[in-house]
Design an enzyme around this catalytic site. Structure first.
Site, PDB file in Angstrom:
ATOM      1  N   ASP A 194       9.345   2.954  -0.189  1.00 23.61           N
ATOM      2  CA  ASP A 194       8.346   3.670   0.628  1.00 23.61           C
ATOM      3  C   ASP A 194       8.385   3.400   2.087  1.00 23.61           C
ATOM      4  OD1 ASP A 194       6.004   4.489   1.657  1.00 23.61           O
ATOM      5  OD2 ASP A 194       4.715   3.595   0.582  1.00 23.61           O
ATOM      6  N   LYS A 197       3.949   9.411   8.640  1.00 26.23           N
ATOM      7  CA  LYS A 197       3.808   8.787   9.890  1.00 26.23           C
ATOM      8  C   LYS A 197       4.778   9.407  11.061  1.00 26.23           C
ATOM      9  CE  LYS A 197       0.976   5.254   8.132  1.00 26.23           C
ATOM     10  NZ  LYS A 197       1.009   4.426   7.011  1.00 26.23           N
ATOM     11  N   TYR A 209       0.980  -1.411   0.068  1.00 26.73           N
ATOM     12  CA  TYR A 209      -0.098  -0.205   0.130  1.00 26.73           C
ATOM     13  C   TYR A 209       0.959   1.152  -0.113  1.00 26.73           C
ATOM     14  CZ  TYR A 209      -3.559   3.390   1.457  1.00 26.73           C
ATOM     15  OH  TYR A 209      -4.448   4.559   1.636  1.00 26.73           O
TER      16      TYR A 209
HETATM   17  C1  LIG Z   1       0.457   4.790   5.518  1.00 36.02           C
HETATM   18  C2  LIG Z   1       1.089   4.589   4.292  1.00 36.02           C
HETATM   19  C3  LIG Z   1       1.004   5.413   3.130  1.00 36.02           C
HETATM   20  C4  LIG Z   1       0.034   6.261   3.173  1.00 36.02           C
HETATM   21  O1  LIG Z   1       0.403   7.535   4.125  1.00 36.02           O
HETATM   22  P1  LIG Z   1      -1.061   8.403   4.345  1.00 36.02           P
HETATM   23  O2  LIG Z   1      -0.265   9.563   5.227  1.00 36.02           O
HETATM   24  O3  LIG Z   1      -1.946   7.480   5.037  1.00 36.02           O
HETATM   25  O4  LIG Z   1      -1.554   8.957   3.174  1.00 36.02           O
HETATM   26  C5  LIG Z   1       1.982   5.306   2.217  1.00 36.02           C
HETATM   27  N1  LIG Z   1       2.951   4.069   2.212  1.00 36.02           N
HETATM   28  C6  LIG Z   1       2.897   3.437   3.260  1.00 36.02           C
HETATM   29  C7  LIG Z   1       3.837   2.148   3.212  1.00 36.02           C
HETATM   30  C8  LIG Z   1       2.006   3.434   4.386  1.00 36.02           C
HETATM   31  O5  LIG Z   1       2.027   2.817   5.728  1.00 36.02           O
END
Ligand SMILES: *Cc1c(COP(=O)(O)O)cnc(C)c1O
Length: 443
Positions: free
Chosen positions: A251, A279, A156
């Protein structure tokens, strides 16, 4: 629904205020929530409305108290309402909450990030992980002059169109791997490989030679539940990308400052071209960032032609919270990451002992302070093995734990987290509750 999942367990929890709020919320907000997994749908109950949090604990509107293993989905590594973070926000606040202009804290933040993560030579702040990944992919396309990207099934990367193809997290439990509203042409530009399967990547590259701009991956997957990379997977991806002029994007929205101060790239010693962050970087306020090699980042406007902007980007309150969080993590790094590891190991060994003692068909995955108990006997290494989990058993486990004051992620396909505010006694209490519930489920 609830009664079915809770069979064999008594419910003592009062939820009338959460229920009332949810009833009203459903008239006003799609599904009653502002982000899908919060709705608790995949665990067959209604969401709790949280009123307050401090340290490792949460309280809902009905006054129930929980040990929190969600940590706002990762950001709260220092625990909730950390006094130094709150002080920093207060201090920033009295000078004004937003100027839409350059500020000192943005420079300090960029300096701190580039110090902590050496592969990031230049960085741009945004407001969410979604914005970070979306912008990184745009940059990869602009730099290479190519169109397609590779992502992994079940990973994701936020909700931008390009990533809502075989996505993880909420998209996984909701059964909408391909969201309506995403056009076929966007879908055509996203190629799907299998995590931990280097041949699936090699095949895509040879079939789409000279068309792949970037490859994006969660270095440790969190959004199918926790799945570590195996057999040098990340280094092999790095090599393939270098050989084929593909921008390698890690990511680290979840893993950054979590599995090590410098993220998964520090833990595994792998160098991406671009990194996306989110985060923890906001210390509980809405922040994301992307950065990497100067040569690439200089293409971003206004120094280059790739447009990307944000009215509230680099917001003073968000920078204050993020700067303070990262500064604490950096100055106490040894102590903090050692403690997180210690309690995570205590939980891991405890769970392993319970599995062995009762001969349970479960698999526990962990890297640092992120972990998932999968309701399957298979080793979980990718999307297919993650999906072999019995989500109904997970739902019973989740509900049983919740009734005993343990707030776990309300989905089989999300990682749980520890903070530095968690205690040894809480780990023991959690293991006792887990043993009781697991033996009930498998009796
Ligand atoms: C949470 C998450 C996202 C998205 O971040 P948001 O602040 O919710 O838009 C993207 N990549 C990873 C790996 C994530 O865990």
């Amino acid at each position: 629904m609830c009664a079915m999942f809770l069979s064999g367990l008594h419910s003592f929890m009062k939820t009338s205020i959460s229920q009332k709020l949810f009833f009203k919320a459903q008239q006003l907000i799609p599904g009653g929530v502002n982000s899908p997994v919060r709705a608790f749908k995949s665990v067959g109950r209604e969401p709790l409305f949280i009123a307050k949090a401090r340290g490792s604990k949460l309280w809902d509107e009905d006054g129930n108290e929980f040990i929190d293993y969600v940590g706002s989905w990762g950001p709260m590594i220092l625990g909730h309402a950390h006094p130094k973070v709150l002080d920093a926000i207060r201090k920033a606040m009295v000078d004004g909450t937003s100027f839409g202009a350059a500020t000192r804290r943005e420079v300090e933040m960029a300096e701190l990030i580039t110090n902590i993560i050496p592969s990031i030579e230049m960085v741009r702040m945004v407001n969410s992980g979604t914005e970070a990944t979306m912008s990184a992919v745009r940059l990869a396309r602009a730099y290479t002059g190519k169109q397609k990207i590779i992502k992994f099934e079940g990973c994701y990367h936020g909700h931008a169109d390009s990533f809502l193809i075989k996505a993880g997290s909420g998209a996984m439990t909701l059964g909408v791997p391909d969201s309506p509203g995403v056009t076929q042409s966007v879908g055509n530009d996203t190629l799907i490989a299998q995590f931990n399967d280097i041949h699936s990547v090699e095949n895509l590259i040879s079939e789409n030679h000279d068309h792949i701009a970037g490859l994006i991956v969660e270095p440790i997957v969190g959004n199918m539940g926790c799945i570590p990379p195996q057999n040098n997977f990340l280094h092999r991806l790095r090599d393939l990308c270098s050989k084929n002029n593909i921008i390698f994007i890690l990511d680290e929205v979840m893993t950054g400052f979590r599995v090590a101060l410098g993220g998964a790239q520090e833990l595994y010693g792998v160098q991406p071209d671009l990194t996306t962050l989110g985060k923890i970087i906001g210390g509980g306020l809405p922040v994301g960032a992307y950065g990497g090699k100067k040569e690439l980042m200089k293409m971003i406007a206004p120094s280059g032609p790739v447009y990307q902007a944000g009215t509230l980007s680099g917001n003073p309150l968000a920078m204050a919270a993020g700067l303070t969080t990262l500064s604490i993590l950096r100055s106490d790094r040894k102590k903090i990451y050692r403690q997180l590891e210690k309690y995570a190991i205590q939980l891991e060994r405890g769970i392993a002992a319970i599995i062995k003692k009762h001969n349970l068909p479960l698999t526990h995955n962990r890297v640092g302070s992120m972990f998932t108990l999968f309701f399957t006997q298979q080793t979980v290494v990718d999307y297919v093995s993650a999906k072999s989990s019995d989500t109904r058993q997970f739902a019973r486990f989740f509900n049983g734990m919740l009734e005993r004051g343990m707030y776990l992620p309300p989905s089989q396909f999300e990682a749980a987290f520890l903070s530095i505010a968690h205690t040894e006694a809480q780990m023991d209490a959690t293991l006792n509750a887990a043993e009781e519930i697991l033996t009930t489920i498998f009796n």
